[in-house]
Scaffold this motif. Structure first.
Motif, mmCIF file in Angstrom:
data_model
loop_
_atom_site.group_PDB
_atom_site.id
_atom_site.type_symbol
_atom_site.label_atom_id
_atom_site.label_comp_id
_atom_site.label_asym_id
_atom_site.label_seq_id
_atom_site.Cartn_x
_atom_site.Cartn_y
_atom_site.Cartn_z
ATOM 1 N N PRO B 5 -38.514 35.487 83.491
ATOM 2 C CA PRO B 5 -38.931 34.132 83.114
ATOM 3 C C PRO B 5 -38.508 33.080 84.136
ATOM 4 N N ALA B 6 -37.529 33.400 84.982
ATOM 5 C CA ALA B 6 -37.054 32.399 85.943
ATOM 6 C C ALA B 6 -37.864 32.445 87.235
ATOM 7 N N ASP B 7 -38.856 33.324 87.305
ATOM 8 C CA ASP B 7 -39.704 33.417 88.499
ATOM 9 C C ASP B 7 -40.598 32.197 88.581
ATOM 10 N N GLU B 8 -41.011 31.836 89.811
ATOM 11 C CA GLU B 8 -41.929 30.701 89.911
ATOM 12 C C GLU B 8 -43.335 31.110 89.487
ATOM 13 N N PRO B 10 -45.991 32.305 86.919
ATOM 14 C CA PRO B 10 -46.026 32.291 85.453
ATOM 15 C C PRO B 10 -46.021 33.710 84.878
ATOM 16 N N ILE B 11 -45.489 33.849 83.677
ATOM 17 C CA ILE B 11 -45.326 35.180 83.089
ATOM 18 C C ILE B 11 -46.659 35.909 82.971
#
Lengths: 304, 134
Positions: B5-8, B10-11
């Protein structure tokens, strides 16, 4: 479709002339998930308490299922579930007593859901509230808030003070409710990862107003942060006047400016506006975006 | 499947990428059944609408198809996109990769080794290498 919750130009102050909320307007559609974000003191809890009919707004109106929560409190509360961060459950009651009380209050109490949640949380129903851990107490509060199958669930910092495993379990339950009941959820949180997981829309409160109201995916894909050398631009206003700029702040040797748009288009726009080359524009995770939008200026010590 | 979830990214894009990578690496084949929206949403602890969005996009692109009442499956006929355009893009990506390798002081054989590793990751999934590291 009538929104399940609508805030219209809400104003509320606790000190004369210092409004915490100063014209807040947004609504939540049936089945929608909205994350309410903002710094400490931004007015998230105040807004939630207004929705629950626990506080009057000084101006503006709130409608829950089209009704006023202060004029029709019973009709509203039958269809709403609420968990507060500092939920006060009577310390001397047992879980069984609390559940029995709620079962009597809500005619459409779902005993099957109650049993399922008791089983999942592995709660001993005869335990007294004072014997529960923080996580267990929050689980009891969630159980009491959802077993009447509310159409709107309001969670005020549901994960505050919980350990990561308890937070994840709380989230799992919320997601299962979303899946099974299609409940609309308004939740406030400082955990950006939880916000990402629950998805939907985010509303960011800042200085008494809604600074940002966007779908999460749009926020990710159509927003970026530009880093511009401090010397190239006289002040933040020069950036904030540009179309699509949401906020600019000095961070040591650079301006950090949040823009609507893809990194490529924003870079072109900026390079043209300031006749510069090599401006860095990047997409950033939600946590960074939050800091860029509401974080304070960062100046070297020598600067005024 | 793993999401961050902390990735830039989107999920829903992370889900799309992992499914297309699994198809590319042969771990998912035409006709294989995918988890339902609800299953995947509860397994990954993410909103059901996020899964729906990923599946809808993949369906529009032709990678998966929904059969009413039966579930979601990897398409029998996987999409073939504009080959010449794709090839030009790949050529460009290869040039970039070699330029980066040069700056990092890597020789051509080392780049080939990296490509082989990446190929194995695609075939075995991202977890395989995690295990290797442990």
């Amino acid at each position: 479709m009538t929104p399940v919750l609508a805030f219209e130009h809400i104003v509320r102050a606790f000190q004369k002339g210092v409004p915490v909320l100063n014209g807040v307007t947004f609504s939540v559609a049936p089945g929608e998930v909205v994350g309410l974000l903002g710094r400490n003191g931004a007015g998230k809890t105040t807004l939630i308490r207004i929705a629950m009919g626990m506080l009057f707004p000084h101006a503006g109106a709130v409608r829950v299922f089209g009704l006023s929560p202060t004029e029709d409190p019973v009709a509203v509360k039958l269809r709403i579930g609420y968990v507060a961060e500092e939920q006060v459950l009577p310390a001397g009651s047992s879980i069984a007593e609390l559940i029995a009380l709620h079962r009597r209050l809500f005619p459409n109490w779902d005993q099957a859901l109650e049993r399922a949640l008791l089983g999942r949380f592995r709660l001993a129903v005869h335990a007294k509230v004072r014997q529960l851990s923080k996580g267990e107490a929050r689980q009891v509060a969630l159980l009491c808030a959802v077993c009447h199958r509310p159409e709107l669930l309001i969670l005020d910092e549901p994960a505050g003070g919980l350990d990561p495993a308890a937070r994840r379990e709380f989230l799992e339950t919320s997601i299962q409710l979303l899946n099974r009941e299609g409940t609309a959820i308004l939740f406030s949180s400082h955990y950006m990862n939880d916000v990402e997981r629950l998805g939907g829309r985010v509303v960011l409160l800042d200085e008494g107003k809604v600074r940002l109201d966007r779908e999460l995916d749009t926020l990710h894909e159509d927003h970026c942060v530009a880093l511009i050398p401090r010397a190239a631009v006289p002040d933040a206003a020069a950036l904030e006047h540009l179309p699509g700029c949401l906020r600019a702040r000095p961070v040591f040797d650079d301006w950090h400016a949040v823009f609507e748009g893809t990194p490529d288009t924003v870079r072109c726009q900026l390079e043209e506006a300031f006749s510069l080359n090599g401006i860095c524009c990047v997409r950033v995770p939600l946590e960074e975006l939050f800091v860029e939008l509401v974080g304070s200026n960062r100046l070297a010590e020598a600067e005024p | 499947m793993l999401i961050n979830p902390a990735d830039e990214l989107p999920i829903y894009r992370q889900i799309m990428r992992q499914i297309t990578e699994a198809i590319a690496g042969g771990r998912l084949k035409s006709g294989d059944r995918l988890a339902s929206h609800r299953e995947l949403s509860e397994r990954l602890v993410i909103a059901p609408l996020t899964v729906k969005k990923a599946y809808d996009e993949l369906e529009t692109l032709g990678f998966i198809e929904t059969q009413r009442g039966r579930g979601t499956f990897v398409s029998a006929r996987l999409p073939r996109v504009d080959r010449a355009g794709q090839l030009a893009q790949m050529r460009e990506a290869a040039r970039k990769l070699l330029a980066q390798a040069y700056l990092a002081g890597l020789g051509f054989p080392e780049v080939v080794k990296l490509l082989k590793e990446a190929g194995r990751d695609l075939a075995e999934g991202p977890r395989a290498r995690e295990k290797e590291r442990v």
